[in-house]
Design an enzyme around this catalytic site. Structure first.
Site, short mmCIF file in Angstrom:
data_model
loop_
_atom_site.label_atom_id
_atom_site.label_comp_id
_atom_site.label_asym_id
_atom_site.label_seq_id
_atom_site.Cartn_x
_atom_site.Cartn_y
_atom_site.Cartn_z
CB CYS A 65 -1.01 -0.04 1.15
SG CYS A 65 -0.32 0.05 2.81
CB THR A 67 3.07 3.27 4.86
OG1 THR A 67 1.87 2.62 5.32
CG2 THR A 67 2.87 4.77 4.77
CG HIS A 133 14.58 -18.21 15.43
ND1 HIS A 133 14.79 -17.00 16.02
CD2 HIS A 133 15.79 -18.64 15.00
CE1 HIS A 133 16.07 -16.69 15.93
NE2 HIS A 133 16.70 -17.68 15.32
C1 RB5 Z 1 -3.87 5.45 1.08
O1 RB5 Z 1 -3.88 6.80 0.85
C2 RB5 Z 1 -2.92 5.11 2.22
O2 RB5 Z 1 -3.46 5.49 3.42
C3 RB5 Z 1 -2.57 3.63 2.20
O3 RB5 Z 1 -2.02 3.30 0.97
C4 RB5 Z 1 -1.57 3.16 3.22
O4 RB5 Z 1 -0.42 3.94 3.22
C5 RB5 Z 1 -2.09 2.92 4.57
O5 RB5 Z 1 -1.39 2.41 5.47
#
Ligand code: RB5
Length: 151
Positions: A65, A67, A133
């Site tokens: 996504c 991040t 682990h």
């Molecule tokens: C989308 O704008 C963003 O919030 C998503 O891609 C992600 O970074 C969320 O954790």
């Protein structure tokens, strides 16, 4: 291996680049979307890929996504999923070797395509080391299960 892959609108191009790269490495990909640039909700796609991995329909998964964080949090709600956000290849190797992570995540707004490929290659080439682990991974997997009477 069969690799489940999911993303939100922030990561459509990077997802396709990573799918091609994973195929070059000799693996099969299962695309859980999205393939649209329209704003969407990452939990929907993260959950679909995570359920496929938890059900052993895929060997492991890649989540992308903006991040890598939101989609990994969603995936980690599925029992049996250990999804780890990685921003570089050393962590990507270690999350397999030590944590037996069955999914990795990264951010299309954080890492470039070459770094993302290095992360994927390091993760797919690593093996769980077991031993001490395994004890820790078993402890993680027990948290929140019906047999966890601390809750
Ligand atoms: C989308 O704008 C963003 O919030 C998503 O891609 C992600 O970074 C969320 O954790």
């Amino acid at each position: 291996m069969k690799i489940a892959i999911a993303n939100d609108h922030a990561a459509v191009e990077l997802k396709h680049e990573i799918m091609a790269f994973v195929k070059e490495l000799g693996h099969e990909t299962v695309n859980f979307g999205t393939d649209s640039h329209e704003s969407c909700n990452y939990p929907e796609y993260g959950e679909k890929a995570a359920r496929a991995v938890a059900a052993k329909e895929a060997d492991c998964g890649i989540l992308i996504c903006g991040t890598g964080v939101g989609i990994s949090i969603a995936a980690n709600k599925v029992r049996g999923i250990r999804a780890a956000v990685c921003s570089e290849p050393v962590t990507a190797r270690l999350v397999k070797e030590h944590n037996n992570a069955n999914m990795i995540a990264f951010g299309a707004r954080i890492v470039g395509a070459e770094m993302a490929k290095a992360i994927v290659e390091a993760y797919l080439g690593a093996h769980f080391l077991g031993g001490r682990h395994q004890i820790r991974v078993d402890m993680i997997d027990k948290i929140g299960q019906p047999t966890d009477f601390r809750e």
